[in-house]
Design a protein around this motif. Structure first.
Motif, PDB file in Angstrom:
ATOM      1  N   SER A  85      47.252  56.521   9.828  1.00 45.97           N
ATOM      2  CA  SER A  85      45.886  56.928   9.493  1.00 45.97           C
ATOM      3  C   SER A  85      44.829  56.021  10.120  1.00 45.97           C
ATOM      4  CB  SER A  85      45.706  56.936   7.976  1.00 45.97           C
ATOM      5  OG  SER A  85      45.837  55.629   7.433  1.00 45.97           O
ATOM      6  N   GLN A  86      45.239  54.855  10.616  1.00 35.14           N
ATOM      7  CA  GLN A  86      44.288  53.937  11.225  1.00 35.14           C
ATOM      8  C   GLN A  86      44.020  54.322  12.680  1.00 35.14           C
ATOM      9  OE1 GLN A  86      42.787  51.598   9.224  1.00 35.14           O
ATOM     10  NE2 GLN A  86      44.004  52.695   7.688  1.00 35.14           N
ATOM     11  N   LYS A  87      42.861  53.960  13.150  1.00 37.32           N
ATOM     12  CA  LYS A  87      42.420  54.377  14.478  1.00 37.32           C
ATOM     13  C   LYS A  87      43.319  53.836  15.581  1.00 37.32           C
ATOM     14  CE  LYS A  87      38.299  54.397  17.439  1.00 37.32           C
ATOM     15  NZ  LYS A  87      36.879  53.968  17.556  1.00 37.32           N
ATOM     16  N   HIS A  88      43.716  52.583  15.490  1.00 36.26           N
ATOM     17  CA  HIS A  88      44.512  51.953  16.541  1.00 36.26           C
ATOM     18  C   HIS A  88      46.000  51.891  16.174  1.00 36.26           C
ATOM     19  CE1 HIS A  88      40.862  50.852  18.655  1.00 36.26           C
ATOM     20  NE2 HIS A  88      40.380  50.321  17.532  1.00 36.26           N
ATOM     21  N   GLY A  89      46.400  52.585  15.111  1.00 35.90           N
ATOM     22  CA  GLY A  89      47.806  52.634  14.747  1.00 35.90           C
ATOM     23  C   GLY A  89      48.358  51.322  14.222  1.00 35.90           C
ATOM     24  N   LYS A  90      47.530  50.541  13.555  1.00 35.09           N
ATOM     25  CA  LYS A  90      48.005  49.290  12.967  1.00 35.09           C
ATOM     26  C   LYS A  90      47.100  48.921  11.794  1.00 35.09           C
ATOM     27  CE  LYS A  90      45.594  46.675  16.585  1.00 35.09           C
ATOM     28  NZ  LYS A  90      45.773  45.684  17.677  1.00 35.09           N
ATOM     29  N   VAL A  91      47.680  48.176  10.851  1.00 31.58           N
ATOM     30  CA  VAL A  91      46.968  47.772   9.640  1.00 31.58           C
ATOM     31  C   VAL A  91      47.012  46.258   9.540  1.00 31.58           C
ATOM     32  CG1 VAL A  91      46.896  47.913   7.125  1.00 31.58           C
ATOM     33  CG2 VAL A  91      47.577  49.912   8.453  1.00 31.58           C
ATOM     34  N   LEU A  92      45.867  45.649   9.320  1.00 29.97           N
ATOM     35  CA  LEU A  92      45.825  44.208   9.116  1.00 29.97           C
ATOM     36  C   LEU A  92      46.500  43.859   7.797  1.00 29.97           C
ATOM     37  CD1 LEU A  92      42.157  43.406  10.221  1.00 29.97           C
ATOM     38  CD2 LEU A  92      44.248  43.160  11.570  1.00 29.97           C
ATOM     39  N   ILE A 118      61.734  49.285  11.873  1.00 25.94           N
ATOM     40  CA  ILE A 118      60.677  50.286  11.701  1.00 25.94           C
ATOM     41  C   ILE A 118      59.292  49.670  11.863  1.00 25.94           C
ATOM     42  CG2 ILE A 118      59.691  51.994  10.124  1.00 25.94           C
ATOM     43  CD1 ILE A 118      62.387  52.251   8.802  1.00 25.94           C
ATOM     44  N   PHE A 119      59.089  48.488  11.288  1.00 23.33           N
ATOM     45  CA  PHE A 119      57.768  47.868  11.285  1.00 23.33           C
ATOM     46  C   PHE A 119      57.793  46.572  12.099  1.00 23.33           C
ATOM     47  CE2 PHE A 119      58.347  49.985   7.101  1.00 23.33           C
ATOM     48  CZ  PHE A 119      57.452  51.026   7.303  1.00 23.33           C
ATOM     49  N   ASN A 125      47.519  33.739  17.306  1.00 14.37           N
ATOM     50  CA  ASN A 125      46.465  33.061  18.079  1.00 14.37           C
ATOM     51  C   ASN A 125      45.107  33.370  17.459  1.00 14.37           C
ATOM     52  OD1 ASN A 125      48.385  31.988  19.809  1.00 14.37           O
ATOM     53  ND2 ASN A 125      48.261  33.731  21.219  1.00 14.37           N
ATOM     54  N   ARG A 126      44.268  34.069  18.182  1.00 13.42           N
ATOM     55  CA  ARG A 126      42.931  34.385  17.664  1.00 13.42           C
ATOM     56  C   ARG A 126      42.880  35.740  16.960  1.00 13.42           C
ATOM     57  NH1 ARG A 126      38.878  32.475  22.608  1.00 13.42           N
ATOM     58  NH2 ARG A 126      39.544  30.279  22.637  1.00 13.42           N
ATOM     59  N   GLU A 127      43.956  36.505  17.037  1.00 15.26           N
ATOM     60  CA  GLU A 127      43.978  37.820  16.384  1.00 15.26           C
ATOM     61  C   GLU A 127      44.674  37.713  15.028  1.00 15.26           C
ATOM     62  OE1 GLU A 127      45.761  40.708  18.863  1.00 15.26           O
ATOM     63  OE2 GLU A 127      44.342  40.453  20.519  1.00 15.26           O
ATOM     64  N   PRO A 128      44.113  38.366  14.000  1.00  9.40           N
ATOM     65  CA  PRO A 128      44.758  38.323  12.673  1.00  9.40           C
ATOM     66  C   PRO A 128      46.062  39.113  12.705  1.00  9.40           C
ATOM     67  CG  PRO A 128      42.907  39.851  12.656  1.00  9.40           C
ATOM     68  CD  PRO A 128      42.856  39.154  13.979  1.00  9.40           C
ATOM     69  N   PRO A 129      47.064  38.712  11.921  1.00 10.95           N
ATOM     70  CA  PRO A 129      48.342  39.431  11.911  1.00 10.95           C
ATOM     71  C   PRO A 129      48.178  40.848  11.377  1.00 10.95           C
ATOM     72  CG  PRO A 129      48.274  37.802  10.158  1.00 10.95           C
ATOM     73  CD  PRO A 129      47.069  37.556  11.017  1.00 10.95           C
ATOM     74  N   CYS A 130      48.906  41.767  12.003  1.00 11.31           N
ATOM     75  CA  CYS A 130      48.834  43.182  11.639  1.00 11.31           C
ATOM     76  C   CYS A 130      50.235  43.786  11.717  1.00 11.31           C
ATOM     77  CB  CYS A 130      47.868  43.936  12.552  1.00 11.31           C
ATOM     78  SG  CYS A 130      48.318  43.870  14.300  1.00 11.31           S
ATOM     79  N   VAL A 131      50.427  44.923  11.088  1.00 10.91           N
ATOM     80  CA  VAL A 131      51.700  45.622  11.098  1.00 10.91           C
ATOM     81  C   VAL A 131      51.535  46.954  11.805  1.00 10.91           C
ATOM     82  CG1 VAL A 131      51.268  46.628   8.815  1.00 10.91           C
ATOM     83  CG2 VAL A 131      53.595  46.517   9.688  1.00 10.91           C
ATOM     84  N   MET A 132      52.527  47.306  12.603  1.00  6.57           N
ATOM     85  CA  MET A 132      52.520  48.563  13.354  1.00  6.57           C
ATOM     86  C   MET A 132      53.941  49.089  13.415  1.00  6.57           C
ATOM     87  SD  MET A 132      51.939  46.866  17.112  1.00  6.57           S
ATOM     88  CE  MET A 132      50.769  45.676  16.423  1.00  6.57           C
ATOM     89  N   LEU A 133      54.097  50.311  13.888  1.00  3.98           N
ATOM     90  CA  LEU A 133      55.422  50.894  14.038  1.00  3.98           C
ATOM     91  C   LEU A 133      56.076  50.365  15.307  1.00  3.98           C
ATOM     92  CD1 LEU A 133      54.774  54.647  13.108  1.00  3.98           C
ATOM     93  CD2 LEU A 133      55.720  52.860  11.649  1.00  3.98           C
TER      94      LEU A 133
END
Length: 407
Positions: A85-92, A118-119, A125-133
């Protein structure tokens, strides 16, 4: 003087009896709390000895197990839908609490860690951790649209049937949304599916509420799942003229229901005779208006069973929560004591209090803990969830072994 010796013995007997009665009361209370509204078997002392009270409800542990088997897939599919459902296919990861709350967030975090096939957790680094398929999971997830599109004709017909059974051929939209997941309706059915079929559906405000209204009645759809199954059974039966009741309660008549008595339930001859009369009794179709019939009529009461049977048949997994079933109380003129009606017909329905909510099963749709017939969307979900196990690995090993034997 002569009463001095018997008193201690009499006192001990009274004390043991009172303690035993107190223990039984406590045990029955705890058991009734565990079973909630379901009665249990209790023995009462009478003049002729111990007389067992009739046990009116029996558990089916295989269907209880079906609820437990659904917990892991539900968690995986919920997280998949959230990511898609997220725009970039990942959730913080820091936003999980915003989506599901503080407590359930940790369940999702455990699933992310437990199922790396699956996940995938990215960032750093400078990007917050996120989960994606993962790449493999995303490839299978892309097939969901194809499964959903193939189900659209079935969903449209089921939605029409849902409205045709209601007394006014309309249902409040909020109640349809309440049962949409059980029926397999997409999240955007209100904005995409309903406007796509203006000849079948419309949205109208009635008494201050938005209702989903049936535009056209189709007599070809006014055939229940029970009638379709029974016609197939009668076609395969070699002795259609020899219609008789059996010890399992099943009857090959045009008005009969498929029944499966729970383990431990042993009906006697008189019960089977009465049940045979009930199975043979004619009753109005669930698609006829319920206002035309007297609720006290035995035929109308049997029609209620047919309505509940058909409503469960319209769902994907042939089961709904008790609250979802009770939501259609006024639209289908269901009895005020709906739970008692379901318990009375425990050969057709089964109620379990496993899980967070009570659930009603259509027993004939299950073989043990597994659903017999599965729609394309359920088959897709099973394939996606299987990524967390070793099913595909074992299949590959079997293929390799068979190819080596052939060569």
């Amino acid at each position: 003087m002569f009463d001095i010796m018997p008193k201690p013995l009499q006192y001990r007997r009274c004390l043991v009896s009172s303690c035993l009665n107190h223990f039984l009361k406590k045990s029955v209370f705890r058991e009734s709390e565990n079973l909630r509204l379901f009665p249990v078997q209790v023995r009462h002392k009478s003049g002729g000895g111990f007389r067992p009270k009739k046990k009116v409800y029996h558990r089916v542990h295989e269907l209880d197990k079906a609820i437990d088997l659904k917990k892991k897939p539900s968690l995986i599919l919920q997280l998949k839908s959230m990511i898609q459902s997220q725009k970039h296919g990942k959730v913080l990861l820091r936003d999980l609490e915003k989506h599901v709350g503080f407590v359930h967030k940790w369940n999702l975090m455990a699933a992310i860690e437990k199922y790396p096939s699956i996940f995938h957790v990215g960032g750093g680094n400078r990007e917050p951790p996120c989960v994606m398929l993962t790449e493999k999971a995303q490839k299978i997830a892309d097939e969901e649209r194809e499964a959903t599109e193939s189900m659209e004709p079935l969903l449209v017909n089921n939605l029409r049937k849902l409205l045709m059974m209601s007394v006014d051929c309309r249902v409040p939209l909020e109640k349809v949304e309440f049962i949409q997941s059980a029926m397999g309706l997409p999240q955007d059915f209100k904005s995409n599916l309903i406007p796509k079929y203006p000849d079948f559906f419309s949205l109208k405000v009635v008494n201050g509420k938005v209702h989903l209204v049936l535009e056209n009645w189709d007599s070809s759809l006014a055939i229940t799942a029970r009638e379709e199954r029974l016609s197939r059974v009668l076609d395969r039966s070699e002795n259609r003229k020899k219609v008789r009741i059996t010890k399992d309660g099943n009857f090959l008549g045009p008005n009969a229901f498929k029944v499966s008595f729970p383990p431990g339930f042993r009906p006697n001859a008189s019960y089977l005779e009465e049940f045979e009369k009930w199975q043979k009794m004619e009753f109005p179709s669930p698609y006829l208006n319920a206002r035309r019939f007297d609720s006290a009529d035995p035929k109308a009461r049997k029609r209620v069973v047919a309505v509940l049977h058909e409503l469960l048949s319209l769902t994907m997994e042939k089961r709904v929560t008790c609250s979802q079933l009770d939501a259609f109380h006024s639209e289908y003129l269901l009895p005020s004591r709906l739970i008692l009606c379901l318990i009375k017909h425990q050969g057709i329905f089964y109620i379990t209090n496993k899980g967070a909510r009570g659930t009603v099963f259509l027993k004939e749709a299950y073989d043990g803990s597994g659903l017999i017939e599965k729609c394309p969307l359920l088959l897709f979900q099973e394939r996606f969830v299987s990524l967390c196990g070793r099913r595909e690995v074992s299949v590959c090993n079997d293929q390799l072994q068979s190819s080596s034997v052939i060569s």
